[in-house]
Design an enzyme around this catalytic site. Structure first.
Site, PDB file in Angstrom:
ATOM      1  N   HIS A   1       0.734  -1.159  -0.071  1.00  0.00           N
ATOM      2  CA  HIS A   1      -0.065   0.207  -0.196  1.00  0.00           C
ATOM      3  C   HIS A   1       0.763   1.178   0.102  1.00  0.00           C
ATOM      4  O   HIS A   1       0.504   2.143  -0.717  1.00  0.00           O
ATOM      5  CB  HIS A   1      -0.924   0.061   1.425  1.00  0.00           C
ATOM      6  CG  HIS A   1      -2.000  -0.901   1.190  1.00  0.00           C
ATOM      7  ND1 HIS A   1      -2.635  -1.307   0.037  1.00  0.00           N
ATOM      8  CD2 HIS A   1      -3.099  -0.970   1.952  1.00  0.00           C
ATOM      9  CE1 HIS A   1      -3.784  -2.257   0.106  1.00  0.00           C
ATOM     10  NE2 HIS A   1      -4.095  -1.816   1.551  1.00  0.00           N
TER      11      HIS A   1
ATOM     12  N   TYR B   1      -6.179   3.996  11.210  1.00  0.00           N
ATOM     13  CA  TYR B   1      -6.354   3.086  10.113  1.00  0.00           C
ATOM     14  C   TYR B   1      -5.724   3.748   8.676  1.00  0.00           C
ATOM     15  O   TYR B   1      -5.697   4.843   8.474  1.00  0.00           O
ATOM     16  CB  TYR B   1      -7.886   2.987  10.103  1.00  0.00           C
ATOM     17  CG  TYR B   1      -8.435   2.232  11.270  1.00  0.00           C
ATOM     18  CD1 TYR B   1      -8.657   0.839  11.157  1.00  0.00           C
ATOM     19  CD2 TYR B   1      -8.701   2.811  12.477  1.00  0.00           C
ATOM     20  CE1 TYR B   1      -9.217   0.151  12.199  1.00  0.00           C
ATOM     21  CE2 TYR B   1      -9.192   2.203  13.452  1.00  0.00           C
ATOM     22  CZ  TYR B   1      -9.605   0.798  13.476  1.00  0.00           C
ATOM     23  OH  TYR B   1     -10.117   0.081  14.316  1.00  0.00           O
ATOM     24  N   GLU B   2      -5.339   2.752   8.023  1.00  0.00           N
ATOM     25  CA  GLU B   2      -4.587   3.305   6.750  1.00  0.00           C
ATOM     26  C   GLU B   2      -5.428   3.722   5.817  1.00  0.00           C
ATOM     27  O   GLU B   2      -4.912   4.508   4.968  1.00  0.00           O
ATOM     28  CB  GLU B   2      -3.771   2.058   6.100  1.00  0.00           C
ATOM     29  CG  GLU B   2      -5.109   0.896   5.618  1.00  0.00           C
ATOM     30  CD  GLU B   2      -4.095  -0.340   5.232  1.00  0.00           C
ATOM     31  OE1 GLU B   2      -3.403  -0.762   5.584  1.00  0.00           O
ATOM     32  OE2 GLU B   2      -5.079  -1.049   4.417  1.00  0.00           O
ATOM     33  N   SER B   3      -6.751   3.712   6.052  1.00  0.00           N
ATOM     34  CA  SER B   3      -7.670   4.534   5.023  1.00  0.00           C
ATOM     35  C   SER B   3      -7.683   5.898   5.309  1.00  0.00           C
ATOM     36  O   SER B   3      -8.181   6.672   4.403  1.00  0.00           O
ATOM     37  CB  SER B   3      -8.851   3.843   5.081  1.00  0.00           C
ATOM     38  OG  SER B   3      -9.591   3.852   6.453  1.00  0.00           O
TER      39      SER B   3
END
Lengths: 288, 270, 288, 270
Positions: free
Chosen positions: A104, B54-56
Site C-alpha cells: 500500500h 487506520y490506513e484508510s
C-alpha cells in the site's frame, strides 16, 4: 474541462481498449456503477490499477476486461478471497492475468509521484520483504546527500482514473469528503478522469481546505446516485456488508458468477436498470 | 463488579490478552480484523487515550462498533481527523510517529516474519493470499509490532514460502543489519498463548500460556520445535469487565452490520 | 503530547541556542508573537528556515538571533526590501549571516520530505537557473527507471517548528484553515513543535478532512490571541497592511530598528504588554 | 458606452495590454503585483472563466480587491478550493496543469531570462533582491509565460548578473536542449510596448509599441541593441470599459487596504 454527461457516453468516449485504468476508492466511494458500465461495453485488454482490488475488480477480471493488474491487497474485505481474481491468476480464466504487486505504501506513493509528474516515487519501504525479488519495478536508490538506501518504484500514470464522489456543481467542480483515500492523487495522476457523483448541486458549499477537484482537472462528471453500491457514500448511503458476504457464494464458481453478471450487468441498460433488477432479485430471494 | 471471568472462549482470551499489551496513550496503527477488535477493546477498557490510526485515513478513530472493512464510515465519523491514504503512509507511518503496529497474518515463522502473499511458488501459487497491504511498512516502521492470529501448524510454519513483511528475518541482528528502523515484533498473541522473541536469537518463544492449555497443545499447533521459556507464565484470565466490554462491542457490531462477528475475520486487510 | 503552556515557558524550554528553527505561515498565520518571545529571551546562533523571510525574520535577524538562514524569497511583501536582512547579508550587522537559498518549489518539497522522514526531496526544478551554481545542496539525480535527470535537495528537519493557528481544544488538538501554506509539513518535519492559537475551545468542530494537528504531534500549545499581528488569522483578524509599509521606515536604519525592538519587544514582558505599548505608540503618532 | 479611451497612463496601458493576452478559460499561475493586477483585470473583463492560482494555495481565486500579498485572506475566501503550498507546487505546477505563468521581474535579458536574486556578485552582492520565490519552476513548467515589468536600462540588461529563472537561456534551442518542459516566455509586456521572442533566435523583439511612444524611447530604455519587428504594430488603446474596470479595481483595493496602489508594487513575490 468537465462535461456533465451520461455515464455510458463517458465510458464509451474516454476509456479505450488497452488503456491503463484506475478505479479508486478505499472501501468508501468505490465507483461500482462505472465498473459495471466498463463490463457492459465489453472494454478489454485493460491494465487495471487499484490498491485494493475487491469486488469491483473481481467483476471486471471475471468478465474478461483485464489483461494486467497492478495492486497491493486483493481480497473481499472482512470476508475472504476474491474468487474471480484467484481463478484468473491460478487457472487463467477467463484469460490469463499478468500482475504487478506492491505494498500500500508504495502504490500510494506511486500515485503521489504520478500526480506530481515525477517518473518515480521514493520511499522507505520493502526492507526485508520478498516483494522486490518478484517485482522488477521495485528498485533501490541512494540518497545523493547521505548515501542512505531507499526504495524506488515507477509512478502510476493511468490513461483514465474513475472515482465516485458525493457532489458536483453544475459546472463540474467535484467535492468528496470522509475517507478520501488516494482519489485526488489518482485523478491528478491520470491523463483523463471520470467522476460519478451522488448529487449535482448549484453550489458545492465546500468547507475550507476540503477535497475539491476543479472542473478543469476532470474530463467527465456523471450523475449516478448510489453509484458506489455495495460500497457507500458518506452522508448518502451505507455500505451493504451483506452483499460483500453474498459475493463470496456468487463468485465462487464461474457459472454462478457469469449468471449474476449477465443478469445484473450485461443484460441491463444502465445503472438505473441494474438497481431495479437487483432489487427484484433481492425480493424474490426473500420470498423463497 | 470486577473479577476474573470463569467462562470465556479461546478467541476471547486471545483478544483480551492482545488488548492488554496496548498501553494508554500509545499511537497504534491498526490492521482490520482481530487487531482492530483488540485495539478497540483496549480503548474501551484500560486505554481510553490510545490513538487508533487506520490506513484508510482516520487518525484518532473512536468507532462505537467495529469496522468490517478498513474504510468504514464509522471510522471517519468520530476520528480526530481524516487524512488521505498517501498522507497516512508518508507523514504518519514513514514519519516515524507510530508507536505500535498491530497486525494480523496468514502465516508467521519462527522469527516472526509474516506471509500474506502466497502459499506455494509465487509464479504458480497453490493458494493466492490477498497480498501485502500496509503490512511491510507497518512491520518495518512502527516502533514495535504486535501480531495476533490463531495458532495452527498451517499458520505457524518453520520456513515461510514468502516473506511479505519482515519480522527478525534470519534472527539475531539480521533485522538491524538490514537497516529496518522499527524494533520489530514484540509479541505474537494467539488463542493458545503469547510468544515473544528471545532477546538474543529473536526466535519466538512461548512465554505465556492461556489457562487450560497445555504446552503440548501449543507445540502441536506450531510448525517448528517451539522453545518454551523457563519462566513460562499463565496468561491472566480476562476480567469480567473486559469480557463484557468485548461481548458488548461484538454484539453492537453484529447488530449494526446485520451479521455476526464483524471484524473477527482472520483475512483482514493490511 | 501537547501541553497548554504560556508562550514564555514554551520558547524557553523547547528552543535552544543553536537550534534549527522554522517559523512558518504563508502571509497568513505568521507566528509574530513567538518570534518576539525568541528575541526577548535572546536566543542566539539559530539556523532559521522559512520560505518567505519577511518582517518576522527581519526582526530576528536584526536582533542578532540568527547565524544562518535557509529561504526562498526574502522581502517585505508588496512593499520592498527587508533592510535588516540586507544589512546582515551585505554588511554583516549585527553579525554575519550565512544563507542557503532555494526556490519555493524546492523548499516546499524539502518540508514534505522532512515530514515523510526521507533524507531528500526530488523535484523537477532549477533547470536553467544559476541557483545550483551557488548552492551545493542542489544536486541532480537520475530516475532509476527512465534515466531522466531530476533535482534533489536535502529534506528540512527543524529542531523546532513554530506556527500560529486559529484554534486548539483543551487537550491540545489544533485546527487551522484558509491559507494553510506549508505549516502542517513544517510541524511534522520538526522534532518539536510550538503552536500559538487565537482561541482555546472545548470542541474543535473541525470540518471533515480539515487541517488538524493531533495533540500528540505537538509539544506545546500557547493561547496568544492576535499572536500573528501584523499578519492575520482568517476569521479572527485582518492583516495590518499599514504596519508592513511602516516597517520600511522603522527598519531602514540600525538605530530606528533597535529603538523599535527595544521599546516594543525587549522591554515588554510578553505579547499582551507588546499590544499595549504598540497601541500607545500608534495613538501618540496619531496625536502628532 | 464602450469606446477607445483617450486618457490613460503608461502603467494602465501596460496592465490592459497584459490582461488581454490571457484567454478565457486559461489556467494561470499568478505572481503578486503587476501580474496579479493584469490577471484579475482579465477576469473582470473579457475572461470571466480564467482560473487564477496563487502559490499560497488558492485555486480559482476571485478576489474582489487585489491582494497586497500572495496570501491575503481575500484570495482564500472566494476560491474554488485552497490547498497547501506543497500541493500547489507538486500537483498543480509540476503536475503540468498550468497554461500560463504570469510573472514580474527585477531584470530580464535579451533572451527573456529573469533575475530576482542579486545585482553584483552573488557572494558580495551590490544589491540583494528578494530571491527566487516560485519563479524558477513557474518559468520552466507553465506551458507558456508572460512577463510584465516597466522598461528601463536598469531592468532590461544585456547580460544578467544572475539567472534566477530561465527564459531562453542563450537563445535558439538552448531552452529545449536543457530539458525545460514549458515553451517559455511568449511576451514581455512593458509600459512602452510588447516584446516577443524571435521564432528562431528567441531574442526579444519589439513587436508592438504603445501609442505615443517612439521606437527611440523603447531602444533608449533597453540595455542592448533592441531589434524591432518589421511588422511593428501599435498597441490598441484601452477601451473605456477596460480602463474603468482597472480603475475601479485599484480604487476598491486602495480603500480596502487603506493605502494607494496595493498590488502595484514592482517587487512582488515570486
Amino acid at each position: 474541462m468537465a462535461r456533465l454527461t451520461p455515464l455510458r457516453e463517458a465510458v464509451s468516449e474516454i476509456i479505450q481498449n488497452g488503456d491503463t485504468v484506475a478505479l479508486e476508492g478505499f472501501t468508501h466511494l468505490i465507483p461500482h456503477a462505472a465498473g459495471h458500465e466498463i463490463i457492459r461495453q465489453g472494454k478489454t485488454d485493460l491494465t487495471l490499477v487499484r490498491m485494493t482490488p475487491d469486488l469491483i475488480y473481481d467483476q471486471l477480471i471475471g468478465s474478461g476486461c483485464a489483461a494486467k493488474l497492478i495492486f497491493s491487497w486483493g481480497g473481499n474485505p472482512g470476508v475472504g478471497s476474491l474468487h474471480r481474481f484467484r481463478d484468473a491468476i491460478e487457472q487463467g480464466w477467463p484469460r490469463p492475468l499478468a500482475y504487478e504487486e506492491h505494498s500500500h505504501a508504495a502504490l500510494a506513493n506511486a500515485y503521489v509521484a504520478g500526480a506530481s509528474n515525477l517518473p518515480f516515487a521514493v520511499l522507505r519501504g520493502y526492507t526485508g520483504s520478498d516483494l522486490p525479488k518478484v517485482n522488477p519495478n521495485i528498485r533501490f536508490i541512494e540518497c545523493p546527500f547521505t548515501g542512505e538506501k531507499l526504495a524506488a518504484i515507477p509512478s502510476i500514470r493511468p490513461d483514465v482514473t474513475v472515482i465516485h464522489a458525493q457532489k458536483a456543481d453544475r459546472r463540474g467542480n467535484v467535492l468528496l469528503w470522509g475517507i478520501v483515500g488516494v482519489q485526488k492523487e489518482a485523478v491528478l495522476a491520470a491523463k483523463r478522469a471520470i467522476v460519478t457523483v451522488e448529487e449535482v448541486v448549484d453550489e458545492l458549499d465546500a468547507p475550507p481546505n476540503a477535497c475539491v477537484l476543479p472542473r478543469w482537472a476532470v474530463a467527465a462528471v456523471c450523475h449516478v446516485p448510489g453509484g458506489a453500491y455495495p460500497s457507500y457514500a458518506q452522508g448518502y448511503s451505507e455500505r451493504d456488508n451483506r452483499f460483500y458476504q453474498a459475493w463470496d457464494a456468487i463468485s465462487r464458481s464461474r457459472e454462478t458468477f457469469t449468471a449474476w453478471i449477465d443478469r445484473h450487468v450485461r443484460n441491463t441498460a444502465d445503472f438505473e436498470e441494474f438497481k431495479r433488477v437487483f432489487a427484484e432479485t433481492a425480493k424474490s430471494k426473500e420470498a423463497v | 463488579m470486577d473479577a476474573p471471568a470463569v467462562d470465556f472462549t479461546a478467541t476471547e482470551i486471545m483478544t483480551v490478552a492482545a488488548s492488554r499489551l496496548l498501553k494508554d496513550g500509545t499511537v497504534c496503527f491498526v490492521g482490520i480484523g482481530l487487531p482492530s477488535t483488540a485495539a478497540n477493546l483496549a480503548r474501551l477498557t484500560h486505554a481510553p487515550d490510545v490513538v487508533l490510526i487506520y490506513e484508510s485515513g482516520p487518525i484518532g478513530a473512536k468507532p462505537t462498533v467495529l469496522p468490517l472493512s478498513i474504510g468504514d464510515g464509522e471510522l471517519a465519523l468520530a476520528a480526530d481527523t481524516v487524512v488521505s491514504t498517501p498522507e497516512i503512509f508518508r507523514y504518519w507511518l514513514q514519519g516515524a510517529r507510530i508507536d505500535v503496529g498491530f497486525l494480523g497474518a496468514a502465516q508467521v515463522d519462527r522469527f516472526a516474519n509474516i506471509n500474506t502473499t502466497v502459499i506455494g511458488d509465487y509464479a504458480n501459487p497453490k493458494v493466492r493470499l490477498p497480498g501485502a497491504g500496509g503490512a511491510p511498512e507497518i512491520a518495518s516502521q512502527a516502533k514495535e509490532v504486535f501480531i495476533v492470529l490463531k495458532q495452527s501448524t498451517k499458520a505457524f510454519v518453520n520456513k515461510l514460502p514468502f516473506i511479505t513483511s519482515a519480522g527478525y528475518l534470519d534472527g539475531g541482528d539480521a533485522r538491524e543489519k538490514a537497516g529496518i528502523p522499527g524494533k520489530g515484533p514484540a509479541a505474537v498473541i494467539t488463542d493458545l498463548g503469547i510468544l515473544t522473541p528471545d532477546p538474543v536469537t529473536k526466535e519466538l518463544t512461548l512465554t505465556s500460556i492461556h489457562p487450560g492449555v497445555t504446552v503440548e497443545q501449543v507445540k502441536g499447533a506450531t510448525g517448528w520445535d517451539l522453545k518454551v521459556s523457563p519462566d513460562l507464565t499463565t496468561t491472566a484470565v480476562p476480567q469480567t469487565h473486559e469480557l463484557e466490554a468485548l461481548r458488548d462491542l461484538l454484539a453492537r457490531t453484529a447488530k449494526a452490520h446485520g451479521q455476526s462477528g464483524g471484524g473477527q475475520s482472520a483475512g483482514g486487510e493490511g
